[in-house]
Design a protein around this motif. Structure first.
Motif: not given
Length: 358
Positions: A48-63
Protein backbone atom coordinates in the motif's frame (compact mmCIF):
# COMPACT_ATOMS: atom_id res chain seq x y z
CA UNK A 1 -9.35 80.29 -12.11
CA UNK A 2 -7.72 77.83 -14.51
CA UNK A 3 -5.21 76.93 -11.82
CA UNK A 4 -8.05 76.25 -9.41
CA UNK A 5 -9.75 74.01 -11.96
CA UNK A 6 -6.55 72.01 -12.56
CA UNK A 7 -5.86 71.67 -8.83
CA UNK A 8 -9.43 70.46 -8.19
CA UNK A 9 -9.20 67.83 -10.94
CA UNK A 10 -5.88 66.56 -9.58
CA UNK A 11 -7.28 66.26 -6.07
CA UNK A 12 -10.33 64.36 -7.32
CA UNK A 13 -8.16 61.91 -9.28
CA UNK A 14 -5.92 61.32 -6.25
CA UNK A 15 -8.97 60.56 -4.07
CA UNK A 16 -10.39 58.17 -6.70
CA UNK A 17 -7.06 56.35 -7.11
CA UNK A 18 -6.59 55.99 -3.35
CA UNK A 19 -10.00 54.32 -3.06
CA UNK A 20 -9.81 52.05 -6.14
CA UNK A 21 -6.33 50.64 -5.37
CA UNK A 22 -7.26 48.91 -2.07
CA UNK A 23 -10.41 47.48 -3.65
CA UNK A 24 -8.44 45.93 -6.49
CA UNK A 25 -5.77 44.61 -4.10
CA UNK A 26 -8.37 42.97 -1.89
CA UNK A 27 -9.61 40.89 -4.83
CA UNK A 28 -6.27 39.13 -5.36
CA UNK A 29 -5.80 36.19 -2.99
CA UNK A 30 -2.33 35.28 -4.33
CA UNK A 31 -0.93 31.93 -5.39
CA UNK A 32 -1.10 28.44 -3.90
CA UNK A 33 1.21 25.56 -4.86
CA UNK A 34 0.30 21.87 -4.56
CA UNK A 35 3.13 19.44 -3.84
CA UNK A 36 2.97 15.60 -4.01
CA UNK A 37 4.84 13.13 -1.79
CA UNK A 38 4.59 9.34 -1.32
CA UNK A 39 5.01 7.14 1.75
CA UNK A 40 7.07 4.69 -0.37
CA UNK A 41 9.09 5.58 -3.46
CA UNK A 42 10.18 1.98 -4.17
CA UNK A 43 7.27 -0.25 -3.10
CA UNK A 44 6.82 -3.86 -4.15
CA UNK A 45 3.73 -5.41 -5.71
CA UNK A 46 0.81 -5.71 -3.21
CA UNK A 47 2.24 -2.92 -1.00
CA UNK A 48 0.00 0.00 0.00
CA UNK A 49 1.26 3.48 -0.93
CA UNK A 50 -0.14 6.69 0.56
CA UNK A 51 0.25 9.76 -1.67
CA UNK A 52 -0.14 13.15 0.07
CA UNK A 53 -1.05 16.43 -1.68
CA UNK A 54 0.12 19.46 0.38
CA UNK A 55 -1.15 23.03 -0.09
CA UNK A 56 1.28 25.93 0.39
CA UNK A 57 -1.62 27.93 1.89
CA UNK A 58 -4.69 26.70 3.82
CA UNK A 59 -7.82 26.46 1.66
CA UNK A 60 -11.47 26.12 2.62
CA UNK A 61 -12.71 25.14 -0.84
CA UNK A 62 -10.78 23.08 -3.38
CA UNK A 63 -11.62 21.03 -6.45
CA UNK A 64 -9.02 19.11 -8.46
CA UNK A 65 -8.38 16.06 -10.66
CA UNK A 66 -5.73 13.66 -9.30
CA UNK A 67 -4.24 11.55 -12.13
CA UNK A 68 -2.55 8.17 -11.47
CA UNK A 69 -1.38 5.10 -13.43
CA UNK A 70 -4.34 2.71 -13.35
CA UNK A 71 -2.30 -0.08 -14.98
CA UNK A 72 0.06 -0.23 -12.01
CA UNK A 73 -2.06 1.09 -9.11
CA UNK A 74 -5.47 0.33 -7.65
CA UNK A 75 -7.23 3.12 -5.75
CA UNK A 76 -7.90 2.08 -2.13
CA UNK A 77 -9.39 5.13 -0.41
CA UNK A 78 -9.39 8.79 0.68
CA UNK A 79 -10.91 10.89 3.47
CA UNK A 80 -14.33 10.83 1.78
CA UNK A 81 -14.05 13.80 -0.62
CA UNK A 82 -13.43 11.82 -3.82
CA UNK A 83 -16.57 12.01 -5.93
CA UNK A 84 -15.45 10.17 -9.08
CA UNK A 85 -12.86 7.49 -9.92
CA UNK A 86 -12.34 6.73 -13.61
CA UNK A 87 -9.67 4.08 -13.04
CA UNK A 88 -6.86 6.49 -13.92
CA UNK A 89 -8.00 9.75 -12.26
CA UNK A 90 -9.86 10.90 -9.14
CA UNK A 91 -12.13 13.94 -8.91
CA UNK A 92 -11.56 15.47 -5.46
CA UNK A 93 -13.94 18.13 -4.06
CA UNK A 94 -13.62 19.65 -0.59
CA UNK A 95 -15.65 22.47 0.91
CA UNK A 96 -15.45 23.57 4.53
CA UNK A 97 -18.88 24.06 6.08
CA UNK A 98 -17.35 26.80 8.25
CA UNK A 99 -14.52 29.26 7.68
CA UNK A 100 -12.76 27.79 10.73
CA UNK A 101 -11.92 24.45 9.07
CA UNK A 102 -9.36 25.08 6.30
CA UNK A 103 -7.12 22.23 5.13
CA UNK A 104 -3.42 22.18 4.28
CA UNK A 105 -3.22 18.68 2.76
CA UNK A 106 -5.13 15.61 1.65
CA UNK A 107 -4.03 12.05 0.93
CA UNK A 108 -4.93 9.13 -1.35
CA UNK A 109 -4.14 5.44 -0.75
CA UNK A 110 -3.28 3.01 -3.55
CA UNK A 111 -2.33 -0.67 -3.78
CA UNK A 112 0.55 -1.57 -6.10
CA UNK A 113 -0.72 -4.29 -8.45
CA UNK A 114 2.06 -4.48 -11.06
CA UNK A 115 5.73 -3.53 -11.47
CA UNK A 116 6.83 -0.42 -13.35
CA UNK A 117 7.12 3.36 -13.07
CA UNK A 118 3.88 4.90 -11.76
CA UNK A 119 3.33 8.63 -12.30
CA UNK A 120 1.05 11.09 -10.47
CA UNK A 121 -0.12 14.55 -11.56
CA UNK A 122 -2.78 17.16 -10.68
CA UNK A 123 -4.98 19.18 -13.04
CA UNK A 124 -8.17 21.26 -13.01
CA UNK A 125 -7.35 23.00 -9.70
CA UNK A 126 -9.88 25.47 -8.27
CA UNK A 127 -9.10 26.69 -4.75
CA UNK A 128 -10.25 29.57 -2.52
CA UNK A 129 -9.69 30.82 1.02
CA UNK A 130 -12.05 31.67 3.88
CA UNK A 131 -12.99 34.99 2.18
CA UNK A 132 -14.17 33.10 -0.93
CA UNK A 133 -11.30 34.65 -2.89
CA UNK A 134 -9.87 32.38 -5.56
CA UNK A 135 -6.19 31.33 -5.63
CA UNK A 136 -4.01 31.05 -8.71
CA UNK A 137 -2.87 27.42 -8.33
CA UNK A 138 0.12 25.42 -9.60
CA UNK A 139 1.08 21.78 -8.95
CA UNK A 140 4.07 19.42 -9.01
CA UNK A 141 4.25 15.84 -10.34
CA UNK A 142 5.66 12.63 -8.84
CA UNK A 143 6.75 9.16 -9.97
CA UNK A 144 7.50 5.99 -7.98
CA UNK A 145 9.17 2.72 -8.99
CA UNK A 146 7.17 -0.43 -8.20
CA UNK A 147 9.14 -3.69 -7.97
CA UNK A 148 8.12 -7.30 -8.29
CA UNK A 149 7.93 -9.27 -5.06
CA UNK A 150 11.08 -11.37 -4.68
CA UNK A 151 10.42 -15.08 -4.84
CA UNK A 152 12.72 -17.51 -2.97
CA UNK A 153 15.06 -19.60 -5.06
CA UNK A 154 14.34 -23.35 -5.18
CA UNK A 155 16.34 -25.49 -2.80
CA UNK A 156 19.17 -27.56 -4.22
CA UNK A 157 18.84 -31.28 -4.25
CA UNK A 158 21.71 -32.62 -2.18
CA UNK A 159 22.15 -36.33 -1.79
CA UNK A 160 19.81 -36.99 1.09
CA UNK A 161 19.03 -40.57 0.06
CA UNK A 162 19.76 -43.26 2.68
CA UNK A 163 23.02 -45.13 2.22
CA UNK A 164 23.20 -48.92 2.02
CA UNK A 165 24.85 -50.33 5.12
CA UNK A 166 25.79 -53.88 6.06
CA UNK A 167 23.88 -55.50 8.88
CA UNK A 168 26.41 -57.44 10.94
CA UNK A 169 24.71 -60.57 12.16
CA UNK A 170 23.76 -64.09 11.25
CA UNK A 171 21.83 -63.01 8.14
CA UNK A 172 24.68 -62.94 5.69
CA UNK A 173 24.15 -60.96 2.51
CA UNK A 174 21.11 -59.04 3.83
CA UNK A 175 21.22 -55.28 4.15
CA UNK A 176 19.27 -52.60 5.94
CA UNK A 177 18.63 -49.03 4.66
CA UNK A 178 19.88 -46.48 7.17
CA UNK A 179 19.58 -42.71 6.61
CA UNK A 180 22.88 -40.91 6.82
CA UNK A 181 22.83 -38.22 9.51
CA UNK A 182 25.22 -35.43 8.46
CA UNK A 183 27.91 -34.24 10.79
CA UNK A 184 28.10 -30.46 11.24
CA UNK A 185 31.46 -28.90 11.98
CA UNK A 186 32.85 -25.40 12.24
CA UNK A 187 32.31 -22.62 14.72
CA UNK A 188 29.71 -19.86 14.94
CA UNK A 189 29.87 -17.21 12.19
CA UNK A 190 27.70 -14.66 10.44
CA UNK A 191 26.71 -15.58 6.89
CA UNK A 192 24.79 -13.68 4.18
CA UNK A 193 22.31 -14.84 1.55
CA UNK A 194 23.49 -14.66 -2.07
CA UNK A 195 19.88 -15.05 -3.19
CA UNK A 196 16.56 -15.21 -1.38
CA UNK A 197 16.46 -18.80 -0.08
CA UNK A 198 14.25 -21.03 2.08
CA UNK A 199 14.96 -21.82 5.74
CA UNK A 200 14.05 -25.47 6.51
CA UNK A 201 13.27 -27.33 9.69
CA UNK A 202 15.62 -30.15 8.67
CA UNK A 203 18.47 -30.75 6.19
CA UNK A 204 16.11 -31.94 3.45
CA UNK A 205 14.15 -30.27 0.63
CA UNK A 206 11.06 -32.17 1.77
CA UNK A 207 11.12 -30.77 5.30
CA UNK A 208 8.88 -27.92 6.44
CA UNK A 209 9.87 -24.40 5.49
CA UNK A 210 10.17 -22.08 8.49
CA UNK A 211 10.71 -18.89 6.49
CA UNK A 212 13.01 -17.23 3.95
CA UNK A 213 16.30 -15.33 4.13
CA UNK A 214 16.25 -12.41 1.70
CA UNK A 215 19.20 -11.55 -0.51
CA UNK A 216 21.92 -9.66 1.38
CA UNK A 217 20.41 -10.41 4.83
CA UNK A 218 22.50 -12.06 7.51
CA UNK A 219 21.95 -15.03 9.85
CA UNK A 220 24.06 -16.84 12.45
CA UNK A 221 25.66 -20.09 11.29
CA UNK A 222 26.29 -22.82 13.89
CA UNK A 223 27.75 -25.53 11.64
CA UNK A 224 28.39 -26.79 8.10
CA UNK A 225 27.89 -30.35 6.85
CA UNK A 226 29.46 -32.25 3.98
CA UNK A 227 26.09 -32.94 2.32
CA UNK A 228 25.45 -29.33 1.24
CA UNK A 229 23.51 -27.95 4.23
CA UNK A 230 24.32 -25.25 6.80
CA UNK A 231 22.92 -25.31 10.31
CA UNK A 232 21.68 -21.88 11.52
CA UNK A 233 19.90 -20.28 14.44
CA UNK A 234 16.49 -18.95 13.35
CA UNK A 235 14.01 -17.38 15.80
CA UNK A 236 15.62 -19.19 18.72
CA UNK A 237 15.56 -22.66 17.16
CA UNK A 238 17.79 -24.82 14.99
CA UNK A 239 17.15 -24.61 11.25
CA UNK A 240 18.93 -25.44 7.99
CA UNK A 241 19.77 -23.59 4.74
CA UNK A 242 21.39 -24.82 1.55
CA UNK A 243 25.11 -23.95 1.76
CA UNK A 244 25.44 -22.93 -1.89
CA UNK A 245 23.26 -19.84 -1.30
CA UNK A 246 25.30 -18.56 1.67
CA UNK A 247 28.54 -16.59 1.90
CA UNK A 248 30.63 -15.13 4.69
CA UNK A 249 31.34 -12.00 2.64
CA UNK A 250 29.10 -9.06 3.44
CA UNK A 251 27.53 -7.61 0.25
CA UNK A 252 28.49 -4.07 -0.73
CA UNK A 253 25.94 -1.27 -0.97
CA UNK A 254 26.91 -0.63 -4.60
CA UNK A 255 26.16 -4.25 -5.46
CA UNK A 256 22.67 -3.87 -3.99
CA UNK A 257 22.04 -0.73 -6.02
CA UNK A 258 23.19 -2.44 -9.24
CA UNK A 259 20.90 -5.40 -8.51
CA UNK A 260 17.98 -3.02 -7.92
CA UNK A 261 18.61 -1.35 -11.27
CA UNK A 262 18.71 -4.72 -13.04
CA UNK A 263 15.51 -5.79 -11.30
CA UNK A 264 13.79 -2.54 -12.30
CA UNK A 265 14.75 -3.03 -15.95
CA UNK A 266 13.65 -6.66 -16.00
CA UNK A 267 10.39 -5.87 -14.18
CA UNK A 268 9.51 -3.14 -16.65
CA UNK A 269 10.14 -5.45 -19.65
CA UNK A 270 8.37 -8.49 -18.23
CA UNK A 271 5.23 -6.65 -17.15
CA UNK A 272 4.48 -4.58 -20.24
CA UNK A 273 2.01 -7.13 -21.64
CA UNK A 274 0.41 -7.79 -18.23
CA UNK A 275 -0.04 -4.05 -17.61
CA UNK A 276 -1.95 -3.56 -20.86
CA UNK A 277 -4.30 -6.47 -20.09
CA UNK A 278 -4.85 -5.49 -16.44
CA UNK A 279 -5.46 -1.87 -17.40
CA UNK A 280 -8.45 -2.71 -19.60
CA UNK A 281 -10.00 -5.15 -17.10
CA UNK A 282 -9.49 -3.01 -14.02
CA UNK A 283 -10.75 0.16 -15.69
CA UNK A 284 -14.05 -1.52 -16.52
CA UNK A 285 -14.45 -2.88 -12.97
CA UNK A 286 -13.48 0.44 -11.36
CA UNK A 287 -15.81 2.46 -13.60
CA UNK A 288 -18.80 0.23 -12.82
CA UNK A 289 -18.13 0.13 -9.06
CA UNK A 290 -17.35 3.80 -8.62
CA UNK A 291 -20.32 4.99 -10.67
CA UNK A 292 -22.65 3.14 -8.27
CA UNK A 293 -20.84 4.06 -5.05
CA UNK A 294 -20.18 7.70 -5.83
CA UNK A 295 -23.49 8.67 -7.46
CA UNK A 296 -25.21 9.98 -4.33
CA UNK A 297 -22.02 11.48 -2.88
CA UNK A 298 -21.35 13.31 -6.14
CA UNK A 299 -24.83 14.84 -6.20
CA UNK A 300 -24.62 16.02 -2.58
CA UNK A 301 -21.10 17.40 -2.89
CA UNK A 302 -21.83 19.23 -6.14
CA UNK A 303 -24.86 20.86 -4.57
CA UNK A 304 -22.76 22.10 -1.64
CA UNK A 305 -20.01 23.34 -3.95
CA UNK A 306 -22.51 25.15 -6.18
CA UNK A 307 -24.05 26.83 -3.13
CA UNK A 308 -20.61 27.91 -1.95
CA UNK A 309 -19.67 29.31 -5.35
CA UNK A 310 -23.04 31.02 -5.60
CA UNK A 311 -22.42 32.66 -2.22
CA UNK A 312 -18.95 33.70 -3.41
CA UNK A 313 -20.43 35.28 -6.54
CA UNK A 314 -23.01 37.16 -4.46
CA UNK A 315 -20.22 38.59 -2.29
CA UNK A 316 -18.25 39.63 -5.38
CA UNK A 317 -21.36 41.17 -7.02
CA UNK A 318 -22.05 43.15 -3.83
CA UNK A 319 -18.47 44.48 -3.89
CA UNK A 320 -18.88 45.49 -7.54
CA UNK A 321 -22.18 47.27 -6.79
CA UNK A 322 -20.63 49.19 -3.88
CA UNK A 323 -17.66 50.13 -6.02
CA UNK A 324 -19.88 51.36 -8.88
CA UNK A 325 -22.02 53.39 -6.46
CA UNK A 326 -19.00 55.18 -4.95
CA UNK A 327 -17.55 55.81 -8.41
CA UNK A 328 -20.78 57.52 -9.49
CA UNK A 329 -20.69 59.72 -6.39
CA UNK A 330 -17.08 60.76 -7.02
CA UNK A 331 -17.75 61.47 -10.70
CA UNK A 332 -20.80 63.52 -9.71
CA UNK A 333 -18.74 65.56 -7.25
CA UNK A 334 -16.12 66.21 -9.93
CA UNK A 335 -18.78 67.36 -12.44
CA UNK A 336 -20.40 69.67 -9.87
CA UNK A 337 -16.99 71.13 -8.99
CA UNK A 338 -16.24 71.77 -12.65
CA UNK A 339 -19.64 73.43 -13.21
CA UNK A 340 -19.14 75.65 -10.15
CA UNK A 341 -15.72 76.72 -11.43
CA UNK A 342 -17.07 77.43 -14.95
CA UNK A 343 -20.02 79.46 -13.61
CA UNK A 344 -17.68 81.42 -11.36
CA UNK A 345 -15.46 82.16 -14.35
CA UNK A 346 -18.44 83.38 -16.41
CA UNK A 347 -19.71 85.63 -13.60
CA UNK A 348 -16.25 87.07 -13.09
CA UNK A 349 -15.96 87.92 -16.81
CA UNK A 350 -19.37 89.66 -16.76
CA UNK A 351 -18.32 91.77 -13.81
CA UNK A 352 -15.11 92.78 -15.58
CA UNK A 353 -17.07 93.78 -18.70
CA UNK A 354 -19.43 95.99 -16.65
CA UNK A 355 -16.50 97.66 -14.97
CA UNK A 356 -14.93 98.29 -18.39
CA UNK A 357 -18.09 99.97 -19.72
CA UNK A 358 -18.28 102.26 -16.75
Amino acid sequence: MKKCLIISLIMMLVILGAWVTPVEAAGAAGNVHLGISASKTNPTVNDNVTVTVSFSKPVTTVSLVFNYDGALLQYAGNNGSVTTNTGSSLVYDYMSLTTLAPISSTSFTFKAKAAGTAKFSISGIVASDAKAEKFDATASGLSIQIKEKTQPKPDPKPDDKPNQGDNSGNNSGSSTNKPTTPTFTGGTATVYAKETVSIRRSWSTTSARLGTLEKGKSITRTGVSSNGWTRVSFNGEVAYISSQYLTTTKPKENDKKDDDKKDDKNNTTNNTTNNETNNTTNNEVNNTTNNVENGEANSTTNELVNNEYQGSNEVKDEKKDNKSYIEFIIIGVIIVAILVIIISEILAKKKNRKKGRK
